[in-house]
Design a protein around this motif. Structure first.
Motif, mmCIF file in Angstrom:
data_model
loop_
_atom_site.group_PDB
_atom_site.id
_atom_site.type_symbol
_atom_site.label_atom_id
_atom_site.label_comp_id
_atom_site.label_asym_id
_atom_site.label_seq_id
_atom_site.Cartn_x
_atom_site.Cartn_y
_atom_site.Cartn_z
ATOM 1 N N ARG A 63 0.847 -1.183 0.000
ATOM 2 C CA ARG A 63 0.000 0.000 0.000
ATOM 3 C C ARG A 63 0.885 1.236 0.000
ATOM 4 O O ARG A 63 1.997 1.214 0.529
ATOM 5 C CB ARG A 63 -0.951 0.019 1.184
ATOM 6 N N LYS A 64 0.381 2.243 -0.607
ATOM 7 C CA LYS A 64 1.111 3.487 -0.697
ATOM 8 C C LYS A 64 0.895 4.257 0.597
ATOM 9 O O LYS A 64 -0.227 4.464 1.038
ATOM 10 C CB LYS A 64 0.613 4.313 -1.872
ATOM 11 N N VAL A 65 1.969 4.666 1.201
ATOM 12 C CA VAL A 65 1.897 5.400 2.448
ATOM 13 C C VAL A 65 2.135 6.866 2.156
ATOM 14 O O VAL A 65 3.061 7.230 1.426
ATOM 15 C CB VAL A 65 2.968 4.880 3.448
ATOM 16 N N SER A 66 1.302 7.678 2.719
ATOM 17 C CA SER A 66 1.465 9.114 2.531
ATOM 18 C C SER A 66 2.686 9.577 3.307
ATOM 19 O O SER A 66 2.823 9.302 4.495
ATOM 20 C CB SER A 66 0.221 9.849 3.030
ATOM 21 N N ASN A 67 3.574 10.250 2.626
ATOM 22 C CA ASN A 67 4.787 10.745 3.267
ATOM 23 C C ASN A 67 5.004 12.169 2.791
ATOM 24 O O ASN A 67 5.318 12.401 1.635
ATOM 25 C CB ASN A 67 5.964 9.851 2.893
ATOM 26 N N THR A 68 4.795 13.101 3.666
ATOM 27 C CA THR A 68 4.973 14.491 3.264
ATOM 28 C C THR A 68 6.384 14.935 3.600
ATOM 29 O O THR A 68 6.974 14.490 4.578
ATOM 30 C CB THR A 68 3.960 15.416 3.964
ATOM 31 N N HIS A 69 6.883 15.787 2.771
ATOM 32 C CA HIS A 69 8.223 16.319 2.979
ATOM 33 C C HIS A 69 8.151 17.813 2.699
ATOM 34 O O HIS A 69 7.700 18.232 1.646
ATOM 35 C CB HIS A 69 9.212 15.641 2.031
ATOM 36 N N ASP A 103 12.257 7.615 -6.724
ATOM 37 C CA ASP A 103 11.652 6.615 -5.850
ATOM 38 C C ASP A 103 10.257 6.277 -6.371
ATOM 39 O O ASP A 103 9.369 7.127 -6.383
ATOM 40 C CB ASP A 103 11.572 7.157 -4.421
ATOM 41 N N GLU A 104 10.066 5.019 -6.788
ATOM 42 C CA GLU A 104 8.777 4.639 -7.374
ATOM 43 C C GLU A 104 7.638 4.662 -6.361
ATOM 44 O O GLU A 104 6.473 4.679 -6.731
ATOM 45 C CB GLU A 104 8.875 3.261 -8.023
ATOM 46 N N ASP A 105 7.954 4.674 -5.080
ATOM 47 C CA ASP A 105 6.917 4.711 -4.049
ATOM 48 C C ASP A 105 6.526 6.139 -3.659
ATOM 49 O O ASP A 105 5.694 6.338 -2.792
ATOM 50 C CB ASP A 105 7.381 3.966 -2.793
ATOM 51 N N ARG A 106 7.144 7.121 -4.279
ATOM 52 C CA ARG A 106 6.848 8.511 -3.945
ATOM 53 C C ARG A 106 6.331 9.247 -5.173
ATOM 54 O O ARG A 106 6.741 8.971 -6.288
ATOM 55 C CB ARG A 106 8.093 9.223 -3.429
ATOM 56 N N THR A 107 5.456 10.201 -4.909
ATOM 57 C CA THR A 107 4.906 11.026 -5.973
ATOM 58 C C THR A 107 4.915 12.475 -5.502
ATOM 59 O O THR A 107 4.503 12.763 -4.378
ATOM 60 C CB THR A 107 3.449 10.607 -6.292
ATOM 61 N N LEU A 108 5.356 13.341 -6.371
ATOM 62 C CA LEU A 108 5.329 14.759 -6.063
ATOM 63 C C LEU A 108 3.892 15.244 -6.222
ATOM 64 O O LEU A 108 3.320 15.173 -7.304
ATOM 65 C CB LEU A 108 6.262 15.538 -6.998
ATOM 66 N N ILE A 109 3.301 15.698 -5.134
ATOM 67 C CA ILE A 109 1.903 16.115 -5.164
ATOM 68 C C ILE A 109 1.782 17.604 -5.394
ATOM 69 O O ILE A 109 1.024 18.048 -6.240
ATOM 70 C CB ILE A 109 1.191 15.702 -3.860
#
Length: 167
Positions: free
Chosen positions: A24-30, A69-75
């Motif tokens: 599952r994709k985990v929300s990770n804010t940076h 990183d394939e598990d991260r997306t720039l929102i």
């Protein structure tokens, strides 16, 4: 008491096919808070400022890391241009907007076309923020004078500017 019991778990162990890995994709804010320096009254970044160079390099590395990183997306990328409160408010607001666009061009050079993720805002700093910054930099007496003026003339930027310009 269990010394005389015999245990056989073979019938109770689940078959290995029953184990399913669920990803599952985990929300990770940076969040990156940059405080870039511009030439006075200008939207041109001060390229001689080593802090600017380091902060832009760190931002580039962060954006590259997210992209790779394939598990991260720039929102989204939120930019806020700032200008000091001295002078005409509308001119300062336009300067802040130009500064935000300058940084936007830098970010675009790192991530390509960010139309769907880029937002920008322009702000003119409040004198209270200037006082906080001066105090942080060790100029407590000037910061106190600014605070006294802003408290004496709350909400009247023109009068505040007039008095503060004499410090």
């Amino acid at each position: 008491p269990l010394k005389f019991l015999e245990f056989d778990f073979a019938d109770f162990l689940p078959d290995s096919t029953e184990f399913v890995v669920h990803s599952r994709k985990v929300s990770n804010t940076h969040s990156v808070d940059l405080k870039l320096q511009f030439h006075v009254g200008s939207a041109i970044l001060d390229e001689r400022d080593t802090t600017n160079v380091k902060q832009l390099s760190d931002l580039r590395n962060t954006l590259f890391y997210i992209d790779e990183d394939e598990d991260r997306t720039l929102i989204d990328v939120r930019l806020t241009g700032m200008a000091s409160p001295e002078g005409n408010f509308l001119s300062n607001k336009e300067l802040a907007a130009r500064r935000a666009r300058t940084v936007e061009r830098e970010v675009v050079s790192f991530i390509g076309n960010p139309n769907k993720v880029m937002t920008e805002e322009a702000k003119v700093a409040k004198w209270e923020w200037v006082a906080d910054s001066l105090e942080y930099d060790g100029h407590k007496s000037i910061a106190q004078e600014i605070r006294e003026i802003t408290e004496k003339f709350p909400g009247n930027i023109a009068v505040q500017n007039s008095h503060i310009s004499k410090i």
